[in-house]
Design a protein around this motif. Structure first.
Motif, mmCIF file in Angstrom:
data_model
loop_
_atom_site.group_PDB
_atom_site.id
_atom_site.type_symbol
_atom_site.label_atom_id
_atom_site.label_comp_id
_atom_site.label_asym_id
_atom_site.label_seq_id
_atom_site.Cartn_x
_atom_site.Cartn_y
_atom_site.Cartn_z
ATOM 1 N N GLU A 605 103.939 55.563 13.982
ATOM 2 C CA GLU A 605 104.090 56.891 13.396
ATOM 3 C C GLU A 605 102.727 57.529 13.173
ATOM 4 N N LEU A 606 102.711 58.842 13.173
ATOM 5 C CA LEU A 606 101.486 59.544 12.817
ATOM 6 C C LEU A 606 101.207 59.300 11.339
ATOM 7 N N PRO A 607 99.960 59.045 10.979
ATOM 8 C CA PRO A 607 99.657 58.707 9.580
ATOM 9 C C PRO A 607 100.032 59.859 8.648
ATOM 10 N N PRO A 608 100.614 59.547 7.493
ATOM 11 C CA PRO A 608 101.026 60.596 6.541
ATOM 12 C C PRO A 608 99.851 61.417 6.030
ATOM 13 N N ALA A 632 106.101 67.603 9.256
ATOM 14 C CA ALA A 632 106.480 68.928 8.749
ATOM 15 C C ALA A 632 105.226 69.728 8.418
ATOM 16 N N TRP A 633 104.457 70.050 9.439
ATOM 17 C CA TRP A 633 103.189 70.754 9.226
ATOM 18 C C TRP A 633 103.440 72.213 8.882
ATOM 19 N N GLN A 634 102.517 72.759 8.084
ATOM 20 C CA GLN A 634 102.646 74.134 7.641
ATOM 21 C C GLN A 634 101.364 74.911 7.942
ATOM 22 N N SER A 657 111.724 72.728 9.808
ATOM 23 C CA SER A 657 111.625 74.186 9.705
ATOM 24 C C SER A 657 110.238 74.613 9.242
ATOM 25 N N GLN A 658 109.483 73.687 8.650
ATOM 26 C CA GLN A 658 108.136 74.042 8.195
ATOM 27 C C GLN A 658 107.234 74.477 9.350
ATOM 28 N N LEU A 659 107.540 73.997 10.561
ATOM 29 C CA LEU A 659 106.733 74.391 11.714
ATOM 30 C C LEU A 659 106.757 75.904 11.936
ATOM 31 N N CYS A 660 107.804 76.563 11.469
ATOM 32 C CA CYS A 660 107.948 78.011 11.684
ATOM 33 C C CYS A 660 106.823 78.794 11.032
#
Length: 925
Positions: A605-608, A632-634, A657-660
């Motif tokens: 996994e990508l590191p938190p 969930a990048w913003q 949805s945070q990608l939006c």
């Protein structure tokens, strides 16, 4: 000036600034020596001392520059100069000679007590800060003033009427002074100064340059500087009356049209700079009369021809021309052999034009030449030793070609050129090989070598290490063999090393950090390099750019060393056999702008902790075995992210949805994972995809990192219709894409997607989407590829789909669509039944299913009734529609390429990049 190639700093300083500085020094010296000599023993006049005291009281002087202004003898004060016979102050020099330091400026008010200096001939207030106050009109009553320097000091002028009171003025310099309010009649007032010899009004917000004058009074003018204004006018006709003019600068002044032939009568002209304007047409033959011209700078215009001018200039008994710069024009035709008669020529630059034919042998007669740049043209033929016969002073040689292998270097294996002090060499796209040029061995001071794509299939020579001053080397796209282990230790001063697209083998030296400690840019891509990425890479503390893609590298990435490479911005390790987890120290680099790790075997996994990265622009982790949920990048954490590519991994869960909120995102590729849930309705918030590309949008430029003379753009591979993959390496402004294919997504296609009017590619295929195709799909006018196949979509195909005039890939197969297939425009060129197969309730061309009660309209392909009718009617209509579609498509694309420079350049860069990749692939096999 557009910088296709950058001249060495010492050359720019000496050959650009020195002539102007010498003229200024001569003029200023004449201002001084004509009235007196500076001495120490003459006491100043009392009334003038009092006037200077009062002047000081009105000025602000935080740096103490006027601290010497005390005591009785003002002739000893800094900046004050007295006549040695009378004691009168004749020169007041308050210029801030440390103009880069604002704290050293003086300001405040200029008091009328200055008028008591009745014998003042010289006044210089340049590069101070008077905070936008007006130039005092009383300066116009200093009737003996001959030199007035007023550059860049925040003074403004509502009018230049006060100049009429300065009949003795010979030198006027007001560079960088805001003359907006005086812009309409500035020339009228200047024309009233018959003694004026030097006028400098650079960057004064002037916009009016009259083409003619009823009478020309300032005919004593020697120097005219009007650069960096916005005249939007032709070169004025009245210039022909300035018979004593020696220097004319109109750089970046928005002048247009032809260079008047009358300028050829200004036989005193020595320096002419019309760079960065809109000048077109051929250079007039009459300019060849300017035998005293030493520098002619016409770069960055639209000039089309120079042959007649050069032929005429070469007839001068002894042409004085030393520097000729014609770069970035549209010059066609040949470079005439008469160029060899310009015996004093030291610098010849014609890069980035459309010149063709052979390079004349006369070049070899220019014995004073030290800078030669003919790059980015279309020259062809053989270049031999005679072309360089007398070029003993040559320091810069850039002959890189636009046409690959059209120029052939044909010299003997033991040739020793006349020049031995070469510093820069670029012969990109020549045929230099198959052997490495041995004559380079004599160039002991060379520091930049570019032999990109030159047909060399030799081993790296052992003597190359003797060229110890090299700090930039580009040997990309050859077939150079050998191992890095023996080559790299010879290059301790290397800062830029590009060896991509060769046949180099072996491993990267384990001590590379100690071998090349100053390395900034490294490209070893598309070779046969194997082994691990060494831990000593952490010792390359200046590294900004590293590309190791398309090799056979194995093992895991070093885990903790990346924090020691703080400037690293561009990393490309794609298409190798690397494995393991992606190091968190690499992902947390604050300087990182682009990371490409695609087509490897990374897992986990990508590191938190990877949640905030303010500089990251592109991230490509496709074709690996990464798992977990899509982060969930913003916008707050990734404000610059333009490309997010996680294609073909093992990601699960919903599309967050945070990608939006990622307003800069242009490419989103989450295809071929195990994602579930619905397509977020908020995808309509991708604001970068909701605008059509604008050529003037500098913020939205593509990603490129410069090398020696290279630029690296971010390549992105997108899956379009029917699984076909296309590689895009052109300017990012041209690509807006969403790929969610090959997942387990359900629900409807959000209507909000039709807001993304800049979208080029939309791929939602091989999911479980249902419902209808959005009715307003036709609003996506820039769409080139649409794939909605292998879903459970139902209902009719929206008629608006026929308005997608750029559509070249379409796949709606294997759904539950029904009704008549729309036709017209670009759809008529997509005459392939496989586009619609697997939808049993669809009817109409190109399917064999005929719609009940339907008769084809004129120009529309009809549904074939049987095999013979299909062959006769279907084939005919196919070719008709294909012809119409081709014409529409061709004119659309061709028209854009003609009218849009940036699209045309991007198109050709894409073609070159594809050719290079194909060539590199073939050579490695």
């Amino acid at each position: 000036m557009r910088d296709g190639r950058t001249q060495p700093p010492h050359f720019q300083l000496v050959h650009y600034a020195l002539p102007i500085l010498l003229l200024m020094m001569h003029q200023l010296a004449s201002c001084t020596t004509s009235v007196g000599t500076v001495i120490d023993h003459v006491d100043c006049i009392d009334v003038e001392r009092q006037a200077l005291f009062d002047l000081k009281q009105g000025l602000t002087d935080t740096s103490g520059r006027l601290s010497s202004w005390q005591g009785e003898d003002c002739c000893k004060w800094i900046g004050v100069h007295c006549d040695n016979m009378t004691g009168h102050v004749f020169k007041l020099d308050l210029q801030n000679y440390n103009s880069s330091a604002s704290w050293y400026s003086i300001g405040g008010e200029i008091r009328p007590s200055l008028l008591h200096l009745k014998h003042l001939h010289y006044l210089d207030l340049s590069y101070n800060d008077f905070n936008g106050i007006n130039i005092p009109k009383f300066i116009g009553t200093l009737k003996h003033l001959s030199c007035f320097g007023n550059d860049g000091n925040s003074l403004v002028a509502n009018s230049l009427h006060w100049l009429s009171g300065l009949p003795s003025l010979t030198y006027l310099s007001m560079n960088y002074v805001n003359l907006t309010m005086a812009a309409n009649d500035w020339l009228h007032h200047v024309n009233m100064l018959p003694a004026l010899q030097e006028l400098r009004l650079r960057d004064c917000v002037l916009h009016n340059l009259p083409y003619s004058l009823s009478s020309v009074n300032f005919t004593s003018l020697l120097v005219l500087e009007l650069s960096d204004n916005n005249f939007n006018a032709s070169i004025p006709q009245w210039l022909k009356n300035l018979h004593r003019l020696s220097t004319l600068r109109l750089v970046n002044a928005s002048v247009k049209g032809y260079i008047p032939s009358a300028l050829g009568n200004l036989t005193s002209l020595q320096y002419l700079d019309l760079s960065s304007n809109h000048i077109n047409g051929k250079i007039s033959r009459s300019l060849g009369n300017l035998c005293n011209m030493t520098e002619l700078l016409l770069s960055d215009n639209s000039i089309t021809g120079v042959t007649e001018f050069l032929d005429e200039l070469s007839k001068c008994r002894n042409s004085s021309l030393e520097r000729l710069n014609l770069m970035e024009n549209q010059i066609t035709g040949i470079l005439p052999s008469s160029i060899g008669n310009l015996k004093n020529l030291k610098s010849l630059v014609v890069l980035n034009n459309h010149m063709n034919g052979t390079i004349p042998r006369g070049i070899g007669e220019l014995s004073q030449l030290f800078y030669l740049d003919l790059s980015s043209n279309f020259f062809e033929g053989v270049v031999s030793e005679s072309h360089f016969a007398n070029l003993a002073k040559l320091e810069v040689l850039d002959l890189s070609s636009t046409s690959k292998k059209s120029l052939i270097l044909q010299v003997s294996s033991n040739w020793i050129p006349a020049f031995t002090n070469l510093g820069i060499l670029d012969l990109s796209n020549w045929q230099v090989g198959p052997f490495f040029p041995s004559w380079l061995r004599a160039q002991e001071n060379i520091y930049t070598v570019t032999l990109r794509n030159t047909g060399i299939s030799d081993n790296l020579p052992e003597w190359f290490g003797e060229l110890s001053k090299i700090h930039a080397l580009d040997l990309s796209f050859n077939q150079i063999k050998g191992g890095l282990q023996s080559f790299l230790p010879q290059l301790p001063n290397m800062r830029t090393l590009f060896l991509g697209g060769n046949m180099l083998s072996g491993s990267i030296p384990s001590n590379i950090g100690r071998l090349m400690p100053n390395l900034v840019q490294l490209d070893l891509s598309m070779n046969l390099i194997n082994g691990r990425i060494p831990l000593s890479i952490s010792e390359l503390t200046q590294l900004e750019f590293i590309v190791l893609s398309d090799n056979g590298l194995t093992g895991e990435l070093p885990q903790w060393c990346w924090k020691d490479v703080p400037y690293l911005a561009y990393v490309d390790f794609s298409y190798n056999h690397l494995m393991g987890k992606i190091p968190s120290s690499l992902l947390s680099l604050e300087s990182l702008e682009c990371l490409k790790l695609a087509n490897n075997k990374f897992y986990g996994e990508l590191p938190p902790s990877f949640q905030n990265h303010s500089k990251l622009i592109c991230l490509d982790l496709g074709e690996n075995n990464l798992s977990g949920e899509v982060p969930a990048w913003q916008e707050k954490g990734f404000p610059r992210l333009k490309i997010l590519r996680l294609h073909s991994n093992l990601f699960t869960g919903r599309v967050p949805s945070q990608l939006c909120s990622l307003s800069s995102l242009q490419v989103l590729d989450l295809g071929k994972n195990e994602l579930s849930g619905q397509v977020p309705q908020c995808f309509g918030n991708f604001s970068a995809m909701a605008v059509v590309h604008n050529d003037n949008d500098t913020e939205n430029n593509g990603l490129s990192w410069g090398g020696v003379y290279n630029s690296y753009s971010f390549d992105v591979t997108m899956t379009v219709s029917k699984g076909r993959e296309l590689n895009f390496s052109s300017n990012l402004r041209l690509l807006k894409s969403i790929d969610l294919s090959n997942n387990n997504l359900t629900g409807d296609i959000p209507q909000e997607l039709t807001i993304l009017v800049g979208l080029n590619i939309l791929n939602l295929s091989q999911n479980h989407l249902h419902g209808m195709i959005p009715e307003k799909i036709g609003k996506l006018a820039q769409l080139e590829s649409l794939d909605l196949s292998h879903n459970q979509l139902s209902g009719p195909i929206p008629p608006s789909i026929a308005s997608l005039n750029f559509l070249s890939h379409l796949n709606l197969s294997y759904n539950n669509l029904k009704g008549r297939i729309p036709s017209g425009n670009q759809l008529n060129t997509l005459y392939n039944s496989s586009i619609y197969e697997g939808n049993p309730e669809l009817c109409g061309p190109p399917l064999a299913n005929k719609c009940e009660g339907y008769e084809p309209t004129e120009g529309e392909p009809s549904t074939p009734r049987n095999e013979d009718e299909h062959n006769e009617v279907g084939t005919t209509s196919f070719y008709v529609s294909m012809g119409v579609g081709f014409i529409v498509g061709f004119l659309g694309v061709f028209g854009i390429l003609v009218l849009k420079d940036s699209w045309r350049h991007s198109c050709f860069q894409l073609i070159d990049a594809i050719n290079n990749q194909i060539y590199g692939f073939i050579t490695r096999r």
